[in-house]
Design a protein around this motif. Structure first.
Motif, PDB file in Angstrom:
ATOM      1  N   THR A   9       0.448  11.694  -3.883  1.00 13.10           N
ATOM      2  CA  THR A   9       1.644  11.359  -4.642  1.00 13.10           C
ATOM      3  C   THR A   9       1.264  11.124  -6.099  1.00 13.10           C
TER       4      THR A   9
ATOM      5  N   GLU B 185       2.131   8.630  -7.835  1.00  5.20           N
ATOM      6  CA  GLU B 185       1.751   7.218  -7.941  1.00  5.20           C
ATOM      7  C   GLU B 185       0.276   7.030  -7.581  1.00  5.20           C
ATOM      8  N   ALA B 186      -0.183   7.691  -6.517  1.00  3.57           N
ATOM      9  CA  ALA B 186      -1.568   7.545  -6.072  1.00  3.57           C
ATOM     10  C   ALA B 186      -2.541   8.148  -7.080  1.00  3.57           C
TER      11      ALA B 186
ATOM     12  N   VAL C  68      -2.223   8.277 -10.367  1.00  8.99           N
ATOM     13  CA  VAL C  68      -2.393   7.355 -11.498  1.00  8.99           C
ATOM     14  C   VAL C  68      -3.134   6.097 -11.064  1.00  8.99           C
ATOM     15  N   GLU C  69      -2.871   5.609  -9.860  1.00  8.98           N
ATOM     16  CA  GLU C  69      -3.631   4.458  -9.358  1.00  8.98           C
ATOM     17  C   GLU C  69      -5.120   4.798  -9.295  1.00  8.98           C
TER      18      GLU C  69
ATOM     19  N   ARG D  21       5.274  11.269 -15.634  1.00  5.05           N
ATOM     20  CA  ARG D  21       6.214  10.147 -15.554  1.00  5.05           C
ATOM     21  C   ARG D  21       5.499   8.899 -15.036  1.00  5.05           C
ATOM     22  N   GLN D  22       4.677   9.059 -14.012  1.00  2.00           N
ATOM     23  CA  GLN D  22       3.958   7.912 -13.473  1.00  2.00           C
ATOM     24  C   GLN D  22       2.949   7.367 -14.468  1.00  2.00           C
ATOM     25  N   TYR D  23       2.311   8.249 -15.224  1.00  2.79           N
ATOM     26  CA  TYR D  23       1.421   7.799 -16.293  1.00  2.79           C
ATOM     27  C   TYR D  23       2.193   6.910 -17.266  1.00  2.79           C
TER      28      TYR D  23
ATOM     29  N   GLN E 280       3.183   3.559 -15.514  1.00  5.15           N
ATOM     30  CA  GLN E 280       2.106   2.649 -15.117  1.00  5.15           C
ATOM     31  C   GLN E 280       1.167   2.261 -16.259  1.00  5.15           C
TER      32      GLN E 280
END
Length: 213
Positions: A6, A8-9, A11-12, A71-73, A76
Motif C-alpha cells: 500500500t 501508506e506502507a 512511506v512508513e 499523496r501519502q508522502y 505523512q
C-alpha cells in the motif's frame, strides 16, 4: 517497489529507514552540549505531513489528484521529512505556491521558454538551477520530472515512479553511511549559534572516532 504494497506502507518504510540511519551515526560529538545533540537527532527523525483538507484543497484548485504514493508522502512527511532531502529546498503542500513561484523564477532566469505544468507540485529545488516535480495524474504512482538550466526548454523524466525516486535517495544515504562507518567515522562539533565543524581523521592515522562509542 512492488505495487502490492500500500502507499501508506511504502512511506512508513521510508520513515523506518531514516530512523535506522539516525540510529547508526557516522559521527562522534565533541565539545557539544547534550541539548544540541538531542536537537540534531530530532531533526533527523521528525516527520510531519499536511492534513487531508489541505491536500484536497490544492487538488481541487488544480483540478487533479496526485498519485497515491506521492499523496501519502505529503500526508505523512511532506512538511518535515527528516534527513531525506538534505541540501535541497524541499517542502510539502503548504508551500505549493511558493515552490512553484521559485521554479518559475529559475526558468525565467535561465531564459527558458518552457512552462511548468499547472498541476505540478515541486518536490525540491536545488541551488537555484534545477528542480524536480510530480504531476497530479492520479493512479497509484507516477514519474518524477526534472528541469535544469542546462536544458532550459525541456524537462526530463528522472524516475519512473516517486517510490523509485525516494528509494534511490535512501540507497545513496545508506551506502554513504556504511562507507563512512567502515572508515571509522568522524568528529562533529555543533555551535550553539548554528553551524558546526567536522573533523575526519586521516585514514592512515589509526584514529577511528566510532571505536570510542
Amino acid at each position: 517497489m512492488p505495487q502490492q504494497m500500500t502507499a501508506e506502507a511504502i512511506v512508513e518504510g521510508w520513515k523506518s529507514r531514516l530512523v535506522a540511519l539516525a540510529d547508526t551515526p557516522e559521527q562522534v560529538f565533541v565539545d557539544t552540549p547534550q541539548e544540541l545533540v538531542d536537537q540534531h537527532r530530532a531533526r533527523l527523525t521528525t516527520f510531519e505531513g499536511c492534513t487531508g483538507a489541505e491536500l484536497e484543497a490544492v487538488e481541487a484548485r488544480i483540478c487533479g489528484r496526485f498519485p497515491a504514493v506521492f499523496r501519502q508522502y505529503l500526508l505523512q512527511i511532506g512538511e518535515a521529512c527528516g534527513d531525506l532531502f538534505r541540501g535541497s529546498d524541499h517542502a510539502g503542500i503548504r508551500s505549493f505556491d511558493r515552490l512553484r513561484g521559485d521554479a518559475r523564477e529559475i526558468v525565467d532566469d535561465a531564459g527558458g521558454a518552457w512552462m511548468l505544468p499547472p498541476d505540478a507540485a515541486i518536490v525540491l529545488t536545488h541551488q537555484g538551477y534545477t528542480f524536480d516535480y510530480v504531476r497530479a495524474i492520479g493512479e497509484f504512482d507516477g514519474p518524477v520530472m526534472r528541469w535544469t538550466d542546462g536544458k532550459p526548454d525541456e524537462d526530463t523524466q528522472i524516475a519512473a515512479t516517486f517510490a523509485e525516486y525516494v528509494d534511490t535517495q535512501l540507497q545513496l544515504k545508506e551506502h554513504n553511511n556504511r562507507s563512512v562507518r567502515e572508515r571509522g567515522g568522524y568528529y562533529l562539533t555543533l555551535n550553539p549559534r548554528g553551524g558546526g565543524r567536522q573533523v575526519h581523521p586521516a585514514r592512515n592515522s589509526g584514529d577511528r572516532p566510532l571505536d570510542s562509542l
